[in-house]
Design an enzyme around this catalytic site. Structure first.
Site, short mmCIF file in Angstrom:
data_model
loop_
_atom_site.label_atom_id
_atom_site.label_comp_id
_atom_site.label_asym_id
_atom_site.label_seq_id
_atom_site.Cartn_x
_atom_site.Cartn_y
_atom_site.Cartn_z
N SER A 134 0.85 -1.19 0.00
CA SER A 134 0.00 0.00 0.00
C SER A 134 0.88 1.25 0.00
O SER A 134 2.09 1.15 0.29
CB SER A 134 -0.84 -0.03 1.28
OG SER A 134 -1.44 1.22 1.53
N TYR A 147 -2.90 -0.44 10.42
CA TYR A 147 -2.83 -0.67 8.97
C TYR A 147 -1.46 -0.23 8.44
O TYR A 147 -0.81 -0.95 7.69
CB TYR A 147 -3.97 0.08 8.27
CG TYR A 147 -4.08 -0.26 6.79
CD1 TYR A 147 -4.65 -1.46 6.37
CD2 TYR A 147 -3.62 0.62 5.81
CE1 TYR A 147 -4.75 -1.78 5.02
CE2 TYR A 147 -3.72 0.31 4.45
CZ TYR A 147 -4.29 -0.89 4.07
OH TYR A 147 -4.38 -1.19 2.72
N SER A 150 1.16 -2.69 9.55
CA SER A 150 1.06 -4.00 8.91
C SER A 150 1.57 -3.94 7.47
O SER A 150 2.28 -4.84 7.02
CB SER A 150 -0.39 -4.50 8.93
OG SER A 150 -1.22 -3.72 8.11
N LYS A 151 1.26 -2.86 6.77
CA LYS A 151 1.68 -2.77 5.36
C LYS A 151 3.17 -2.43 5.25
O LYS A 151 3.84 -2.85 4.31
CB LYS A 151 0.81 -1.75 4.61
CG LYS A 151 -0.64 -2.20 4.45
CD LYS A 151 -0.76 -3.45 3.58
CE LYS A 151 -2.21 -3.86 3.35
NZ LYS A 151 -2.34 -5.04 2.48
N ILE A 180 -7.80 2.88 -4.96
CA ILE A 180 -8.57 2.10 -5.93
C ILE A 180 -10.00 2.03 -5.40
O ILE A 180 -10.22 1.81 -4.20
CB ILE A 180 -7.98 0.66 -6.05
CG1 ILE A 180 -6.47 0.70 -6.34
CG2 ILE A 180 -8.74 -0.14 -7.12
CD1 ILE A 180 -6.04 1.26 -7.67
N1 LIG Z 1 -8.58 -0.55 -2.42
C1 LIG Z 1 -7.50 0.19 -2.30
O1 LIG Z 1 -7.48 1.38 -2.63
C2 LIG Z 1 -6.24 -0.39 -1.73
C3 LIG Z 1 -5.14 0.45 -1.61
C4 LIG Z 1 -3.94 -0.06 -1.12
C5 LIG Z 1 -3.86 -1.39 -0.77
N2 LIG Z 1 -4.94 -2.19 -0.90
C6 LIG Z 1 -4.78 -3.59 -0.51
O2 LIG Z 1 -5.21 -4.43 -1.58
C7 LIG Z 1 -5.78 -5.64 -1.05
C8 LIG Z 1 -7.20 -5.80 -1.59
O3 LIG Z 1 -8.00 -4.70 -1.18
P1 LIG Z 1 -9.53 -4.52 -1.62
O4 LIG Z 1 -9.73 -3.09 -1.86
O5 LIG Z 1 -9.88 -5.52 -2.67
O6 LIG Z 1 -10.26 -4.87 -0.24
P2 LIG Z 1 -11.66 -5.62 -0.01
O7 LIG Z 1 -12.07 -5.29 1.39
O8 LIG Z 1 -12.62 -5.33 -1.11
O9 LIG Z 1 -11.27 -7.17 -0.11
C9 LIG Z 1 -10.50 -7.83 0.86
C10 LIG Z 1 -10.90 -9.30 0.85
O10 LIG Z 1 -10.09 -9.98 1.84
C11 LIG Z 1 -10.92 -10.93 2.47
N3 LIG Z 1 -10.39 -11.24 3.81
C12 LIG Z 1 -10.14 -10.37 4.83
N4 LIG Z 1 -9.69 -11.03 5.91
C13 LIG Z 1 -9.66 -12.35 5.56
C14 LIG Z 1 -9.30 -13.53 6.25
N5 LIG Z 1 -8.91 -13.51 7.54
N6 LIG Z 1 -9.38 -14.72 5.61
C15 LIG Z 1 -9.81 -14.77 4.32
N7 LIG Z 1 -10.17 -13.68 3.61
C16 LIG Z 1 -10.10 -12.48 4.23
C17 LIG Z 1 -12.29 -10.23 2.59
O11 LIG Z 1 -13.34 -11.16 2.80
C18 LIG Z 1 -12.37 -9.52 1.24
O12 LIG Z 1 -13.04 -10.30 0.28
C19 LIG Z 1 -5.73 -5.49 0.48
O13 LIG Z 1 -4.55 -6.10 0.96
C20 LIG Z 1 -5.63 -3.99 0.68
O14 LIG Z 1 -5.02 -3.66 1.91
C21 LIG Z 1 -6.14 -1.73 -1.36
#
Ligand SMILES: NC(=O)c1ccc[n+]([C@@H]2O[C@H](COP(=O)([O-])OP(=O)(O)OC[C@H]3O[C@@H](n4cnc5c(N)ncnc54)[C@H](O)[C@@H]3O)[C@@H](O)[C@H]2O)c1
Length: 244
Positions: A134, A147, A150-151, A180
């Site tokens: 991230s 957060y 962790s990242k 995103i």
């Molecule tokens: N969306 C963004 O802008 C963004 C930005 C930077 C980083 N990220 C990272 O990208 C990744 C995906 O993000 P996203 O936006 O799709 O999030 P999201 O919340 O839409 O999806 C995360 C998924 O992880 C699953 N999950 C969470 N804990 C779990 C567990 N203990 N066991 C199994 N499944 C589990 C959830 O059920 C969910 O389907 C994440 O690591 C997030 O931190 C996202």
């Protein structure tokens, strides 16, 4: 390089690769899973969400990856069923402003545990692993120390795995999305003030879509990046490059 690999379509092919996507039912994970399946990869989603997915080349397993024993049994089962694991994409994650430890347990410790188990299966044939970091891996953001920590730690876990397992031809790299549009960013996007603050920091002037991560992912999981490991790739519309 043999003459077949010299063709760009073969160099970046993911056809018939067995690929696990954790968090594969999330906003980013599911889009990537569908694009990969469309490009003939064999996609294995693991997510704690229950959903009845019927999609060609996608197999779905419901599991909470916080439970290490259950995770080990599940990976054994998947390995036995599919014969090998070529690719692991860790796209699971949470952002919990109310609990430091919840972020660490999900975004760092569960990724560590699962990845170690998968690496053991990859050791004979090699493989490619992509972890989702991230902007929080590089910069401090307010009100969510769990957060950010962790990242930040995940970024370095990737490098540690990369050097330990290069001898098995296992590559491990990070993709760091910027902002995103998914459920994770919805709350801040809906608030005009916080949305405009973020937009003012993004040179492209807009949030990204999950599909816009696909090119970088394909690069990292295909032979196109055969000599790349331990690296960070930010897909952030220029966010990290911007000063004032
Ligand atoms: N969306 C963004 O802008 C963004 C930005 C930077 C980083 N990220 C990272 O990208 C990744 C995906 O993000 P996203 O936006 O799709 O999030 P999201 O919340 O839409 O999806 C995360 C998924 O992880 C699953 N999950 C969470 N804990 C779990 C567990 N203990 N066991 C199994 N499944 C589990 C959830 O059920 C969910 O389907 C994440 O690591 C997030 O931190 C996202």
């Amino acid at each position: 390089m043999n003459s077949k690999k010299k063709l760009i379509k073969n160099l970046f092919s993911i056809e018939k690769k067995n690929c696990i996507i954790t968090g594969g039912l999330g906003g980013i994970g599911f889009k990537i899973a569908k694009l990969m399946a469309h490009n003939k990869a064999n996609v294995i989603i693991i997510d704690r969400k229950k959903q009845n997915i019927k999609y060609k080349n996608i197999h779905c397993y419901q599991s909470d990856l916080l439970n290490e024993n259950k995770t080990k049994n599940l990976i054994d089962k998947i390995h036995t069923k599919f014969g090998k694991i070529d690719i692991l994409i860790n796209a699971l994650g949470i952002s919990d402003e109310n609990s430091f430890i919840n972020n660490i347990n999900t975004n760092l410790i569960s990724v560590y545990n699962l990845t170690k188990i998968v690496i053991n299966k990859m050791k004979t044939k090699g493989g490619s692993i992509v972890n989702f970091t991230s902007l929080n891996s590089e910069l401090g953001f307010s009100n969510n120390p769990g957060y950010v920590s962790s990242k930040g730690a995940l970024k370095m876990l990737t490098k540690s795995f990369a050097i330990d397992y290069a001898k098995y031809n296992i590559r491990v790299n990070n993709i760091g999305p910027g902002y995103i549009k998914t459920k994770m960013t919805k709350k801040r996007f809906q608030n005009k003030k916080s949305r405009n603050l973020r937009l003012s920091r993004i040179p492209f002037g807009r949030y990204g879509n999950p599909e816009e991560l696909f090119g970088a992912i394909v690069f990292l999981i295909s032979d196109g990046s055969k000599y790349i490991t331990g690296q960070d790739f930010y897909v952030d519309g220029g966010f990290l490059a911007k000063g004032i």
